[in-house]
Write a protein that holds these residues in place. Structure first.
Motif, short mmCIF file in Angstrom:
data_model
loop_
_atom_site.label_atom_id
_atom_site.label_comp_id
_atom_site.label_asym_id
_atom_site.label_seq_id
_atom_site.Cartn_x
_atom_site.Cartn_y
_atom_site.Cartn_z
N PRO A 84 -3.03 2.27 -12.17
CA PRO A 84 -1.50 2.54 -12.52
C PRO A 84 -0.28 2.75 -11.59
O PRO A 84 0.79 2.38 -11.77
CB PRO A 84 -1.87 3.93 -13.26
N LEU A 85 -0.76 3.23 -10.30
CA LEU A 85 0.31 3.20 -9.25
C LEU A 85 0.85 1.83 -9.00
O LEU A 85 2.11 1.72 -9.02
CB LEU A 85 -0.19 4.07 -8.08
N ALA A 86 -0.23 0.76 -9.01
CA ALA A 86 0.17 -0.28 -8.64
C ALA A 86 1.35 -1.03 -9.61
O ALA A 86 2.28 -1.86 -9.50
CB ALA A 86 -0.97 -1.33 -8.42
N ILE A 87 0.97 -0.70 -10.91
CA ILE A 87 1.66 -1.05 -12.17
C ILE A 87 3.07 -0.34 -12.00
O ILE A 87 4.35 -1.12 -12.00
CB ILE A 87 1.10 -0.76 -13.20
N THR A 88 3.14 0.90 -11.68
CA THR A 88 4.45 1.50 -11.51
C THR A 88 5.20 0.79 -10.33
O THR A 88 6.63 0.76 -10.91
CB THR A 88 3.99 3.12 -11.38
N VAL A 89 4.76 0.72 -9.21
CA VAL A 89 5.63 0.43 -8.08
C VAL A 89 5.97 -0.88 -8.55
O VAL A 89 7.30 -1.39 -8.22
CB VAL A 89 4.80 0.48 -6.80
N ALA A 90 5.27 -2.01 -9.03
CA ALA A 90 5.48 -3.26 -9.32
C ALA A 90 6.70 -3.26 -10.30
O ALA A 90 7.63 -3.94 -10.53
CB ALA A 90 4.51 -4.04 -9.92
N GLN A 91 6.68 -2.31 -11.42
CA GLN A 91 7.82 -2.12 -12.31
C GLN A 91 9.00 -1.69 -11.83
O GLN A 91 10.20 -2.28 -12.16
CB GLN A 91 7.09 -1.15 -13.52
N VAL A 92 9.07 -0.83 -10.92
CA VAL A 92 10.35 -0.22 -10.25
C VAL A 92 10.79 -1.18 -9.37
O VAL A 92 11.80 -1.15 -9.20
CB VAL A 92 9.75 1.25 -9.54
N ASP A 93 10.04 -2.06 -8.66
CA ASP A 93 10.37 -3.04 -7.94
C ASP A 93 11.23 -4.00 -8.72
O ASP A 93 12.31 -4.58 -8.37
CB ASP A 93 9.04 -3.64 -7.40
N ALA A 94 10.72 -4.36 -9.87
CA ALA A 94 11.40 -5.24 -10.81
C ALA A 94 12.71 -4.65 -11.44
O ALA A 94 13.58 -5.36 -11.17
CB ALA A 94 10.51 -5.69 -11.82
N MET A 95 12.58 -3.43 -11.58
CA MET A 95 13.86 -2.84 -12.06
C MET A 95 14.85 -2.56 -11.08
O MET A 95 16.30 -2.66 -11.38
CB MET A 95 13.66 -1.19 -12.51
N SER A 96 14.52 -2.62 -9.80
CA SER A 96 15.41 -2.56 -8.70
C SER A 96 15.97 -3.96 -8.25
O SER A 96 16.74 -4.06 -7.15
CB SER A 96 15.04 -1.83 -7.69
N PRO A 167 4.96 -7.29 -8.49
CA PRO A 167 6.12 -6.99 -7.98
C PRO A 167 7.06 -8.39 -7.76
O PRO A 167 6.54 -9.35 -7.49
CB PRO A 167 5.86 -6.31 -6.58
N VAL A 168 8.29 -7.85 -7.66
CA VAL A 168 9.49 -8.86 -7.36
C VAL A 168 9.18 -9.25 -5.93
O VAL A 168 9.18 -10.70 -5.59
CB VAL A 168 10.77 -8.37 -7.56
N GLN A 169 9.01 -8.46 -4.82
CA GLN A 169 8.69 -8.84 -3.68
C GLN A 169 7.47 -9.37 -3.35
O GLN A 169 6.48 -8.96 -3.65
CB GLN A 169 8.89 -7.52 -2.65
N ARG A 170 7.54 -10.70 -2.73
CA ARG A 170 6.29 -11.54 -2.14
C ARG A 170 6.27 -11.44 -0.80
O ARG A 170 7.08 -11.71 -0.27
CB ARG A 170 6.45 -12.73 -2.72
N PRO A 171 5.07 -11.22 -0.28
CA PRO A 171 3.81 -11.18 -0.92
C PRO A 171 3.52 -9.74 -1.66
O PRO A 171 2.69 -9.62 -2.47
CB PRO A 171 2.86 -11.37 0.08
N ARG A 172 4.44 -8.89 -1.07
CA ARG A 172 4.47 -7.33 -1.85
C ARG A 172 5.37 -6.39 -1.35
O ARG A 172 5.94 -6.73 -0.25
CB ARG A 172 2.95 -6.61 -1.55
#
Length: 310
Positions: A84-96, A167-172
């Motif tokens: 769930p943390l990986a999902i949360t961070v990826a989602q906030v990354d997309a939101m930002s 996440p938006v940022q690649r590779p992470r």
């Protein structure tokens, strides 16, 4: 050297106060807005109106700011499951739009776990769990689209995960690790960290711990230049002694103590102190801002310190 703003909302702050600080930091040229991840106040402050959740805050800031980078120093691995943390961070990354960074550690403040019913295992187990969380989070993000991720872990076994969202940022998004642990901390940093951070330590201790992490990098064949090296220091800057004393009193500290252990004094003193850390390899400093109502503090450093850092 880059300067970033670092806040401690558990000491007393609501979302609007944090937003005001983040927007002022963005407007005045700081590199990022970071916050702690704690659920209980420390010391004699009231802590009112109570804690705010780090990743809920960052999700709001992702939409309410435009350019400044956002992150945690440090998310406690005890607070969240890694999937769930990986999902949360990826989602906030997309939101930002790709502005998020994940600072993560073992968790250390036993009382906040007791206060909110969060399990708090031994230090050894917390390190074991952190290591496995890092493997899971990075593994999920690195799994190519259309493939699945499996992890036969002791604490967080995963089977046939679609490893989404990415996440938006690649590779992470960048991962920050830190602390003064002499053995496991350097090894984990060498393997997983994009940035290594030392909170509230002297120049001498910085030299020693940066050296341990560099040695750990050498052991696995990683170039230490791939990491960003940083410190976090409490800020108390003023144009004169009266202003320095006022800001120190506002956070319950003494000017002389802050000069010895933090980043305190006139802008010229602050620049000199930053130079001491830069000389031993620190590339970035997180300025711990404890009086969140004092936005003029940010303005002063932006005007009189930032231009001198190159």
């Amino acid at each position: 050297m880059e300067l970033r703003i670092f806040t401690e909302p558990q000491q007393g702050a609501d979302y609007e106060q944090l937003l005001a600080v983040a927007r002022r930091a963005e407007e005045t040229g700081y590199g990022a807005f970071f916050r702690s991840d704690h659920y209980l106040k420390m010391g004699s402050v009231s802590g009112d109106p109570g804690p705010t959740d780090a990743w809920t805050t960052l999700a709001g800031l992702a939409r309410d700011t435009d350019r400044i980078r956002l992150g945690t120093l440090m998310t406690a691995a005890t607070f969240r499951l890694p999937g769930p943390l990986a999902i949360t961070v990826a989602q906030v990354d997309a939101m930002s739009g790709g502005r998020v960074e994940l600072g993560i550690g073992t968790g250390w403040f036993a009382e906040e776990h007791t206060a909110y019913g969060i399990p708090f295992p031994s230090l050894g187990e917390r390190f074991d769990r952190l290591e496995e969380q890092l493997a899971v989070i990075t593994g999920l993000w690195a799994t190519p689209p259309g493939e699945t991720f499996d992890h036969p872990g002791r604490y967080y076994p995963i089977s046939d995960s679609p490893a989404l969202p990415k996440p938006v940022q690649r590779p992470r998004p960048p991962i920050l690790l830190g602390g003064m642990g002499p053995k496991r901390t350097p090894r984990l940093a060498a393997r997983y960290a994009d940035e290594f951070n030392l909170p509230f330590v002297s120049v001498t201790d910085t030299v020693a711990q940066f050296g341990r992490v560099r040695d750990a990098c050498a052991e696995i064949g990683r170039d230490p230049a791939e990491l960003t090296w940083s410190n976090a220091l409490v800020l108390c800057c003023g144009r004169n002694e009266e202003e320095i004393a006022r800001r120190a009193a506002a956070i319950g500290r003494e000017p002389d103590e802050l000069r010895a252990n933090g980043l305190a004094g006139t802008p010229a003193e602050v620049v000199d102190r930053l130079g001491e850390y830069a000389a031993v390899g620190s590339q970035r400093v997180y300025l711990q801002i404890l009086d969140l109502a004092d936005l003029d503090h940010l303005d002063l450093v932006a005007a009189d310190v930032l231009p001198q850092l190159g």
